[in-house]
Design a protein around this motif. Structure first.
Motif, PDB file in Angstrom:
ATOM      1  N   ALA A  36      -0.031  -3.149  -6.585  1.00  0.00           N
ATOM      2  CA  ALA A  36       1.028  -3.398  -5.614  1.00  0.00           C
ATOM      3  C   ALA A  36       1.525  -2.104  -4.981  1.00  0.00           C
ATOM      4  CB  ALA A  36       2.180  -4.139  -6.282  1.00  0.00           C
ATOM      5  N   SER A  37       1.626  -1.038  -5.758  1.00  0.00           N
ATOM      6  CA  SER A  37       2.127   0.230  -5.219  1.00  0.00           C
ATOM      7  C   SER A  37       1.182   0.791  -4.161  1.00  0.00           C
ATOM      8  CB  SER A  37       2.313   1.243  -6.351  1.00  0.00           C
ATOM      9  OG  SER A  37       1.079   1.463  -7.036  1.00  0.00           O
ATOM     10  N   ALA A  38      -0.114   0.671  -4.404  1.00  0.00           N
ATOM     11  CA  ALA A  38      -1.095   1.157  -3.429  1.00  0.00           C
ATOM     12  C   ALA A  38      -1.071   0.306  -2.171  1.00  0.00           C
ATOM     13  CB  ALA A  38      -2.491   1.156  -4.048  1.00  0.00           C
ATOM     14  N   TYR A  39      -0.856  -0.998  -2.335  1.00  0.00           N
ATOM     15  CA  TYR A  39      -0.784  -1.880  -1.169  1.00  0.00           C
ATOM     16  C   TYR A  39       0.433  -1.528  -0.317  1.00  0.00           C
ATOM     17  CZ  TYR A  39       0.015  -5.912   1.757  1.00  0.00           C
ATOM     18  OH  TYR A  39       0.260  -6.712   2.842  1.00  0.00           O
ATOM     19  N   ALA A  40       1.568  -1.265  -0.970  1.00  0.00           N
ATOM     20  CA  ALA A  40       2.783  -0.925  -0.233  1.00  0.00           C
ATOM     21  C   ALA A  40       2.580   0.341   0.596  1.00  0.00           C
ATOM     22  CB  ALA A  40       3.943  -0.740  -1.206  1.00  0.00           C
ATOM     23  N   ALA A  41       1.846   1.302   0.057  1.00  0.00           N
ATOM     24  CA  ALA A  41       1.581   2.542   0.783  1.00  0.00           C
ATOM     25  C   ALA A  41       0.512   2.353   1.847  1.00  0.00           C
ATOM     26  CB  ALA A  41       1.145   3.631  -0.205  1.00  0.00           C
TER      27      ALA A  41
END
Length: 223
Positions: free
Chosen positions: A208-213
């Motif tokens: 999820a963190s990579a998707y947000a970025a």
């Protein structure tokens, strides 16, 4: 002009056992359309938000609680008969298959049906199912929809089968894997499948963190 207002729930899940996207239907216990399969829902009979009513009706009819409901659309009056005029609002939710836990006394009245093979539905429910399916197809182009429906860890062939079920179209295996491995928010794990009869495949997970970025820099579906 007097009319009634109803809410209907289109609950979708992906069954990894037979690689089908499915919708949850209930068997109507009362007229009209008694005994037929239909969408869970009912009349708005409390001074509350429509989505709250929809969630409450869903729990009452199936025992299922979903974390959220998203509106598909509102439908105009469907019966010109005075006293029978009915407007409705439909909502959909995505449910991970493993989290489906119906109430024990409702299991005979609530069943999953594969989207391509939904039985004849009363009222305008068939249209609502199609509208929700189309909404999910559209949402998957800019939101990580499969990761709401797949297990936390999955092999790439399961992700490919999900997309094929969602869009009802085949994918080239090699091109699909090349596309997925270029996505920064799909992470390869140092783990293999367990308890399978075939050669275990490598597992992946959604970050999820990579998707947000990552944002909206490229398409989120292989189609």
């Amino acid at each position: 002009m007097l009319f009634k207002l109803a809410v209907d729930c289109i609950i979708l899940a992906y069954d990894p056992g037979d690689n089908q996207l499915k919708v949850l239907l209930v068997q109507r216990e009362n007229e009209p359309a008694k005994g037929q399969w239909a969408l869970p829902g009912g009349f708005v009979d409390e001074p509350e938000d429509f989505a709250v009513t929809a969630a409450r009706k869903l729990r009452q009819e199936t025992g299922v609680t979903v974390p959220y409901l998203e509106q598909v659309r509102a439908y105009a009056l469907t019966d010109p008969t005075v006293g029978q005029r009915l407007a409705s609002v439909s909502y959909y939710a995505l449910l991970e298959w493993a989290h489906y836990a119906p109430a024990a006394d409702r299991t005979h009245l609530a069943q999953w049906f594969a989207l391509p093979h939904v039985p004849a539905l009363p009222f305008d429910h068939a249209r609502k199912v199609q509208d929700a399916w189309q909404r999910v197809q559209e949402a998957a182009r800019n939101r990580p929809v499969p990761f709401y429906l797949l297990p936390p860890k999955f092999p790439l062939n399961q992700l490919q089968r999900f997309y094929e079920a969602l869009y009802q179209a085949p994918l080239d295996n090699r091109n699909f894997r090349k596309w997925v491995k270029g996505l920064p928010y799909v992470e390869a794990l140092a783990e293999l499948e367990t308890n399978v009869s075939h050669r275990p495949s490598q597992l992946y997970q959604f970050k999820a963190s990579a998707y947000a970025a990552f944002g909206q820099a490229t398409r989120l579906t292989p189609y």
